[in-house]
Design an enzyme around this catalytic site. Sequence first.
Site, PDB file in Angstrom:
ATOM      1  N   PRO A 166     -86.841  74.172 -39.456  1.00  0.00           N
ATOM      2  CA  PRO A 166     -88.065  73.451 -39.844  1.00  0.00           C
ATOM      3  C   PRO A 166     -88.680  72.663 -38.698  1.00  0.00           C
ATOM      4  O   PRO A 166     -87.982  71.983 -37.938  1.00  0.00           O
ATOM      5  CB  PRO A 166     -87.577  72.524 -40.962  1.00  0.00           C
ATOM      6  CG  PRO A 166     -86.436  73.267 -41.574  1.00  0.00           C
ATOM      7  CD  PRO A 166     -85.750  73.940 -40.413  1.00  0.00           C
ATOM      8  N   CYS A 167     -90.014  72.759 -38.617  1.00  0.00           N
ATOM      9  CA  CYS A 167     -90.717  72.195 -37.465  1.00  0.00           C
ATOM     10  C   CYS A 167     -91.500  70.910 -37.728  1.00  0.00           C
ATOM     11  O   CYS A 167     -91.869  70.236 -36.760  1.00  0.00           O
ATOM     12  CB  CYS A 167     -91.670  73.235 -36.877  1.00  0.00           C
ATOM     13  SG  CYS A 167     -92.974  73.752 -38.009  1.00  0.00           S
ATOM     14  N   PRO A 168     -91.822  70.516 -38.986  1.00  0.00           N
ATOM     15  CA  PRO A 168     -92.708  69.357 -39.161  1.00  0.00           C
ATOM     16  C   PRO A 168     -92.231  68.090 -38.469  1.00  0.00           C
ATOM     17  O   PRO A 168     -93.043  67.283 -38.004  1.00  0.00           O
ATOM     18  CB  PRO A 168     -92.744  69.172 -40.685  1.00  0.00           C
ATOM     19  CG  PRO A 168     -92.492  70.529 -41.228  1.00  0.00           C
ATOM     20  CD  PRO A 168     -91.514  71.150 -40.278  1.00  0.00           C
ATOM     21  N   PHE A 208     -90.901  67.742 -35.657  1.00  0.00           N
ATOM     22  CA  PHE A 208     -91.081  67.775 -34.204  1.00  0.00           C
ATOM     23  C   PHE A 208     -92.552  67.863 -33.811  1.00  0.00           C
ATOM     24  O   PHE A 208     -92.882  67.820 -32.630  1.00  0.00           O
ATOM     25  CB  PHE A 208     -90.325  68.960 -33.598  1.00  0.00           C
ATOM     26  CG  PHE A 208     -88.864  68.965 -33.938  1.00  0.00           C
ATOM     27  CD1 PHE A 208     -88.022  67.989 -33.443  1.00  0.00           C
ATOM     28  CD2 PHE A 208     -88.336  69.938 -34.775  1.00  0.00           C
ATOM     29  CE1 PHE A 208     -86.673  67.979 -33.761  1.00  0.00           C
ATOM     30  CE2 PHE A 208     -86.996  69.944 -35.100  1.00  0.00           C
ATOM     31  CZ  PHE A 208     -86.155  68.959 -34.595  1.00  0.00           C
TER      32      PHE A 208
END
EC number: 2.1.1.37
Length: 443
Positions: free
Chosen positions: A77-79, A81
Amino acid sequence: MSKLRVMSLFSGIGAFEAALRNIGVDYELIGFSEIDKYAIKSYCAIHNVSETLNVGDISKAKKDNIPYFDLLTSGFPCPTFSVAGGRDGMEYKCSNCSHEHLITYEDYKKGVKCPKCEAVSKAKDERGTLFFETALLAEEKKPKFVILENVKGLINSGNGQVLRIISETMNNIGYRIDLELLNSKFFNVPQNRERVYIIGIREDLVENEQWVVGQKRNDVLSKGKKRLQEINIKSFNFKWPLQDTVTKRLREILEDFVDEKYYLNEEKTKKLVEQLGTAPLQKQEVREPLMVGHVDLKGHDAIKRVYSPEGLSPTLTTMGGGHREPKIAEKQKEVRAVLTPEREEKRQNGRRFKENGEPAFTVNTIDRHGVAIGEYPKYKIRKLSPLECWRLQAFDDEDFEKAFAAGISNSQLYKQAGNSITVSVLESIFQELIHTYVNKESE
């Protein structure tokens, strides 16, 4: 190696798997991990696999029950970062003194305590720690290859400390790494989408090499790699695909006809349409999204932006309604029913042409029927359709149709496109990985 055995984490709709399929790799899916029920339905429909292969939440799965595999893919999951997500990343907060601090892989395994007062600390956002679940599985199973994907913001998250922690963790569990920032616009899709890709190869399979960082490069990725070189990260030089040519414009992936529901009403678009009438869209070579104006919508500036089909799409997000889908200014065509279209003049009683949008003449055995089509300087503003968004991620139309047939709603189809990885980028990465490293192991 007869079949490449693959384990997929944070699978979404299976971009890694679609890329392997598209370049003809004979692979066996050992399992996948996804918790979104709609993404699971799409994944199984697209890749023709049973939901029984889904291990569910990887942080709760019994990793010792997962069979051995050769390749581990992880678009964790990227949110946390991203700039929009606040970049909390791997930060923990003490439940006693409220001290905020980053953690290491060893901290994660042992249980996190505050470095100041030694009370229990908890993750500010648990999604930011899921890289460590990838590391736990890789450390236990020791696959030959690990591929990670995340947002550009990962590189400087925590002032570069998050990338350091990830790189050191990969080294400590037995992998040499290389990383690159790749933009989807160079991979045959008209979308401006920068993502960081990290490849880990088990250290017994590749020699340690100092990174070759171009002297002329001074971007965020090269600066990040230079920082890692200073702490002697174990690395190798992967032959990344070239990024030099933008080959597609947004107009090339548009559907010929879309439902009226995708068009914004004239009240919200009137000012912009009038502006476009006096300054029509240009057709010069464009390598970036080309914004032509704003529409009258409530909310953040980004949802008001309208783009030219002659440029690129902005980066897809999860969208999630509220007019968050990318919008384009579309030049309209005038289509009018006409009797005896092959004749320039016709003497007759009654009308020969209908107005634009009117029903055609009644068909009879005497007159010939046709349509007169002409462009005129009028624009309509519409959202991209779900299919167009899937095309921007280089999924086949057939993949989209399978997900649609599985009963997935438009809002979920938008979300799945925004959450995914551009398939054509992965194809380029896999072509090099398979040719240089996987096939080498088969010899």
